[in-house]
Write an enzyme that holds these catalytic residues in place. Structure first.
Site, PDB file in Angstrom:
ATOM      1  N   ALA A   1       0.693  -1.226   0.117  1.00 34.01           N
ATOM      2  CA  ALA A   1       0.092   0.048  -0.044  1.00 34.01           C
ATOM      3  C   ALA A   1       0.753   1.263  -0.183  1.00 34.01           C
ATOM      4  CB  ALA A   1      -0.918  -0.103   1.282  1.00 34.01           C
TER       5      ALA A   1
ATOM      6  N   ARG B   1       2.907  10.243 -11.198  1.00 38.47           N
ATOM      7  CA  ARG B   1       1.690  11.224 -11.724  1.00 38.47           C
ATOM      8  C   ARG B   1       2.417  12.602 -11.720  1.00 38.47           C
ATOM      9  NH1 ARG B   1      -1.318   8.655  -7.560  1.00 38.47           N
ATOM     10  NH2 ARG B   1      -2.719   7.094  -8.426  1.00 38.47           N
TER      11      ARG B   1
ATOM     12  N   GLU C   1      10.020  -5.638  -4.230  1.00 39.71           N
ATOM     13  CA  GLU C   1       8.988  -6.320  -3.141  1.00 39.71           C
ATOM     14  C   GLU C   1       9.549  -8.077  -3.044  1.00 39.71           C
ATOM     15  OE1 GLU C   1       6.185  -8.169  -1.294  1.00 39.71           O
ATOM     16  OE2 GLU C   1       6.318  -5.899  -1.473  1.00 39.71           O
TER      17      GLU C   1
ATOM     18  N   CYS D   1      -6.025  -6.610   4.757  1.00 39.81           N
ATOM     19  CA  CYS D   1      -7.101  -6.649   5.681  1.00 39.81           C
ATOM     20  C   CYS D   1      -8.164  -7.558   5.041  1.00 39.81           C
ATOM     21  CB  CYS D   1      -7.662  -5.251   5.910  1.00 39.81           C
ATOM     22  SG  CYS D   1      -6.574  -4.219   6.378  1.00 39.81           S
TER      23      CYS D   1
ATOM     24  N   ARG E   1       2.938   1.396 -16.141  1.00 38.19           N
ATOM     25  CA  ARG E   1       3.095   2.895 -15.940  1.00 38.19           C
ATOM     26  C   ARG E   1       4.494   3.235 -15.705  1.00 38.19           C
ATOM     27  NH1 ARG E   1       0.070   4.509 -11.335  1.00 38.19           N
ATOM     28  NH2 ARG E   1      -0.368   6.608 -12.532  1.00 38.19           N
TER      29      ARG E   1
ATOM     30  N   ASP F   1       3.103   0.177   7.511  1.00 37.80           N
ATOM     31  CA  ASP F   1       3.096  -0.266   8.762  1.00 37.80           C
ATOM     32  C   ASP F   1       4.480  -0.296   9.512  1.00 37.80           C
ATOM     33  OD1 ASP F   1       0.578  -1.018   8.191  1.00 37.80           O
ATOM     34  OD2 ASP F   1       0.758  -3.082   8.000  1.00 37.80           O
TER      35      ASP F   1
ATOM     36  N   TYR G   1     -31.747  11.156  11.338  1.00 39.54           N
ATOM     37  CA  TYR G   1     -32.631  10.180  12.083  1.00 39.54           C
ATOM     38  C   TYR G   1     -33.745   9.729  11.100  1.00 39.54           C
ATOM     39  CZ  TYR G   1     -36.815   9.009  14.451  1.00 39.54           C
ATOM     40  OH  TYR G   1     -37.759   8.296  14.836  1.00 39.54           O
TER      41      TYR G   1
END
Length: 460
Positions: free
Chosen positions: A13, A24, A37, A47, A74, A290, A433
């Site tokens: 992430a 970009r 990686e 998650c 990209r 993390d 409500y």
């Protein structure tokens, strides 16, 4: 003029959000991007792993937001199955090892992003490395666990730890037809809640057939003659049969590289950064996800809070900075949600022990209400606990456990905490409500009213 080179260590992430945002802002002629990686996958939802294991998500690839091939398309030179094993900060280079061939090479950088993530806590216990013992942090971890589950004929599982991962994995294993025992050291599961709220989670786990053993100190993993896990033993001398053991003790920052390079680490071992996510004292090194500690806006201290929501925001901030722009990540209030069966679990801000550790004097208020108007069909109970500063009435934290619609109510509290509101101000919030959605007094407002009374009764 030659292009600068950005090296990103970690392809999930934070790392790939940073790489994508930097791309970009600057094209290949201005900025070359190389990303390493160690696993097979990139940009995935860790998650979501328990829901894939449990069968609610049918396909592993549904958890992948962007594949390595999509990143490469990209103009990001993404190298999977490649682990960075050394940082040379003085020389501006990293040493990487190809995990399939074992070959190593150095890659220079002008700018460096460390997004090495976290790793499951694996206590140093006899048998911890046995076949059938799994931590679950990455998609590769999830695939290894699923392979073990599919090969296991007898279906007995022990989950060690009862935090978010432990509870979610216990539910996933029940869904796969396993007899599940959860062993944890605390008085109640979900140490992210106060014990009185954790007791509600304990009851829900028992109702769905999960055996939950509190105060259990695991001492070793017992193995058979072939080195496979067969049981989990505790310090009390009890043994719990297990064909699969899942470690849900929690995670810790994966910062061995950073430590070896002399980068600044906090109390939990996470990297320390400034608001722009630059590593403190290093102009051209950023870190996010993390592996970092972030500022807790309520206590004023840094904390390790490993969540994908934060990691993606960190990546956006980092990529903007690398690309020459300016962005900041101001901090968090510690919001998290989960579920076990139909019971929703949420918290934000401080627990009682957090407030005590921060030296705050506080009052608490706990109420039970319903998620809809009480007369509306399907109304379900929810319990809300609220902490407020004793003298000022400042909201300090909220915990919610209940039926459908309970967990996301915590977002109201998260906004109130970020804004520094008092519980009296929370009572005045103009919330939506209608009988299908809420009682006329929303449970958050009812808890705030009770907290206001507790503040007034406590005096100065």
């Amino acid at each position: 003029m030659a292009a600068e080179r950005l090296v990103v260590v970690g392809g999930d992430a934070a790392g790939m959000s940073a790489a994508s945002q930097a791309r970009r802002m600057k094209g290949p002629a201005e900025l070359e991007i190389v990303a390493f990686e160690r696993g097979h996958f990139t940009s995935y939802s860790a998650c979501g792993i328990p829901y894939w294991i449990g069968g609610r998500v049918a396909e592993r690839d549904a958890l992948i937001a962007r594949t390595p091939e999509e990143h490469r398309a990209r103009d990001i030179d993404l190298r999977t199955r490649t682990e960075v094993v050394e940082l040379d900060l003085a020389g501006g280079r990293v040493r990487a090892r190809d995990l399939d061939t074992g070959s190593e090479s150095w890659t220079g950088y002008d700018k460096l992003v460390l997004a090495t993530g976290a790793r499951p806590v694996r206590p140093r216990l006899p048998g911890i490395g046995a076949y059938g013992v799994h931590g679950v942090q990455t998609l590769d971890d999830g695939q290894h666990l699923l392979t073990t589950l599919e090969r296991t004929e007898i279906r007995r599982a022990v989950v060690v730890g009862a935090g978010y991962i432990g509870v979610e994995m216990a539910e996933a294993l029940v869904a796969r037809g396993y007899e599940v025992t959860v062993l944890h050291r605390g008085a109640q599961p979900m140490a992210t809640l106060d014990p009185d709220m954790g007791a509600l989670v304990h009851g829900a786990m028992n109702r769905m057939g999960i055996r939950t053993v509190s105060g259990a100190e695991v001492s070793k993993i017992l193995t058979d003659d072939e080195g496979r896990a067969r049981a989990v033993a505790t310090a009390a001398g009890d043994e719990y049969p297990a064909d699969v053991v899942v470690l849900g003790i929690g995670v810790e920052p994966r910062t061995a590289l950073a430590r070896a390079a002399g980068l600044p680490l906090g109390a939990s071992g996470g990297l320390l950064t400034d608001l722009s996510m630059r590593v403190r004292g290093h102009e051209n090194v950023w870190s996010g996800g993390d592996c970092v500690e972030v500022l807790d806006l309520i206590s004023g201290h840094t904390r390790h809070i490993p969540l994908g929501t934060h990691a993606n925001k960190h990546g956006q901030v980092i990529g903007t900075g690398v690309g020459g722009g300016y962005a900041t990540f101001p901090g968090v209030v510690g919001t998290a949600v989960s579920k076990v069966c139909d019971l929703e679990i949420a918290r934000t801000g401080l627990r009682e022990r957090d407030a005590l550790a921060a030296g705050l004097r506080f009052v608490t208020a706990t109420i039970t209400s319903t998620n809809t108007a009480g007369y509306y069909p399907g109304a379900a109970e929810m319990t809300v606990k609220m902490l407020a500063e004793r003298r000022t009435g400042r909201l300090l934290g909220v915990q919610i456990v209940g039926g459908a619609g309970a967990a996301k109510r915590v977002d109201i509290a998260a906004v109130a905490l970020t804004a520094g509101m008092t519980v009296e101000q929370v009572v005045s919030l103009d919330l939506g409500y209608a009988p299908p959605f809420s009682p006329v007094w929303d449970p958050i407002l009812v808890a705030a009213r009770k907290a206001v009374s507790a503040v007034r009764a406590a005096g100065v």
